[in-house]
Design a protein around this motif. Sequence first.
Motif, mmCIF file in Angstrom:
data_model
loop_
_atom_site.group_PDB
_atom_site.id
_atom_site.type_symbol
_atom_site.label_atom_id
_atom_site.label_comp_id
_atom_site.label_asym_id
_atom_site.label_seq_id
_atom_site.Cartn_x
_atom_site.Cartn_y
_atom_site.Cartn_z
ATOM 1 N N ALA A 1 0.817 -1.216 0.000
ATOM 2 C CA ALA A 1 0.000 0.000 0.000
ATOM 3 C C ALA A 1 0.852 1.268 0.000
ATOM 4 N N MET A 2 2.107 1.151 0.400
ATOM 5 C CA MET A 2 2.989 2.318 0.488
ATOM 6 C C MET A 2 3.946 2.423 -0.707
ATOM 7 N N SER A 3 3.892 1.489 -1.636
ATOM 8 C CA SER A 3 4.845 1.467 -2.754
ATOM 9 C C SER A 3 4.839 2.760 -3.560
ATOM 10 N N LEU A 4 3.672 3.217 -3.969
ATOM 11 C CA LEU A 4 3.601 4.441 -4.767
ATOM 12 C C LEU A 4 4.011 5.666 -3.961
ATOM 13 N N PRO A 5 3.477 5.861 -2.742
ATOM 14 C CA PRO A 5 3.923 7.034 -1.978
ATOM 15 C C PRO A 5 5.440 7.039 -1.724
ATOM 16 N N VAL A 6 6.013 5.878 -1.415
ATOM 17 C CA VAL A 6 7.463 5.830 -1.176
ATOM 18 C C VAL A 6 8.229 6.133 -2.462
ATOM 19 N N ALA A 7 7.742 5.622 -3.599
ATOM 20 C CA ALA A 7 8.402 5.915 -4.880
ATOM 21 C C ALA A 7 8.372 7.420 -5.173
ATOM 22 N N ILE A 8 7.247 8.045 -4.918
ATOM 23 C CA ILE A 8 7.123 9.491 -5.159
ATOM 24 C C ILE A 8 8.000 10.284 -4.191
ATOM 25 N N LEU A 9 8.042 9.833 -2.947
ATOM 26 C CA LEU A 9 8.791 10.551 -1.916
ATOM 27 C C LEU A 9 10.253 10.125 -1.795
ATOM 28 N N ALA A 10 10.718 9.204 -2.659
ATOM 29 C CA ALA A 10 12.086 8.684 -2.559
ATOM 30 C C ALA A 10 13.151 9.784 -2.500
ATOM 31 N N PRO A 11 13.077 10.837 -3.318
ATOM 32 C CA PRO A 11 14.100 11.893 -3.194
ATOM 33 C C PRO A 11 14.102 12.557 -1.814
ATOM 34 N N LEU A 12 12.912 12.739 -1.234
ATOM 35 C CA LEU A 12 12.848 13.326 0.109
ATOM 36 C C LEU A 12 13.368 12.355 1.168
ATOM 37 N N LEU A 13 13.053 11.063 1.001
ATOM 38 C CA LEU A 13 13.584 10.053 1.923
ATOM 39 C C LEU A 13 15.104 10.033 1.867
ATOM 40 N N LYS A 14 15.649 10.071 0.639
ATOM 41 C CA LYS A 14 17.106 10.052 0.492
ATOM 42 C C LYS A 14 17.730 11.265 1.183
ATOM 43 N N ALA A 15 17.140 12.417 0.992
ATOM 44 C CA ALA A 15 17.664 13.631 1.640
ATOM 45 C C ALA A 15 17.540 13.534 3.157
ATOM 46 N N GLY A 16 16.419 13.022 3.640
ATOM 47 C CA GLY A 16 16.219 12.886 5.080
ATOM 48 C C GLY A 16 17.212 11.931 5.712
ATOM 49 N N PHE A 17 17.375 10.748 5.103
ATOM 50 C CA PHE A 17 18.367 9.803 5.615
ATOM 51 C C PHE A 17 19.769 10.397 5.534
ATOM 52 N N GLY A 18 20.032 11.213 4.505
ATOM 53 C CA GLY A 18 21.354 11.801 4.307
ATOM 54 C C GLY A 18 21.784 12.738 5.415
ATOM 55 N N ARG A 19 20.828 13.178 6.226
ATOM 56 C CA ARG A 19 21.187 14.038 7.367
ATOM 57 C C ARG A 19 22.062 13.293 8.372
#
Length: 163
Positions: free
Chosen positions: A133-151
């Motif tokens: 159920a989260m596949s599409l939202p995570v795919a869309i938000l992947a750049p933000l996730l990458k930036a967040g983890f990058g902190r």
Amino acid sequence: MARWYPLLSADADFLVSAPHVFRYEKRYAATPEQVWQSLTSDESLAAWGPAVKNVTWTSPRPFGVGTTREVTAPGGAILRERFFRWDEGHQKSFYVYESTLPLFKRFAEDYIVDADGGQTRFTWVVAVEPKNAMSLPVAILAPLLKAGFGRIPSGGQKYFATT
């Protein structure tokens, strides 16, 4: 009382084959021994900045394969982690086996510490597979996730520049 959601186990293959793999490489003004000591200290990544709120080791020292810990994210989500690789002083990898956040089917991380001249090269890999159920939202938000983890690895640069 928190509700816990189980995740599937992961291994070294998942760190390259996951639907989302975020890789970071940073150089730290510290020796590999200092970086490793920080990663295995009681505070661990929580000392590097606000991207990790708290780390609690739930296994006794000495750490190795099978070691567990709980990590609290800034929003209050808690992850229970189990290490499946532990090469003392150089590399350790874990998967999340339970979380209070019902987003992921599998989640794993890999930490590599290498000498790089008078500094240390820190390589960090985050691999995630969202629940269906989260596949599409995570795919869309992947750049933000990458930036967040990058902190987190960026926080390490600041931490070692001032210690």
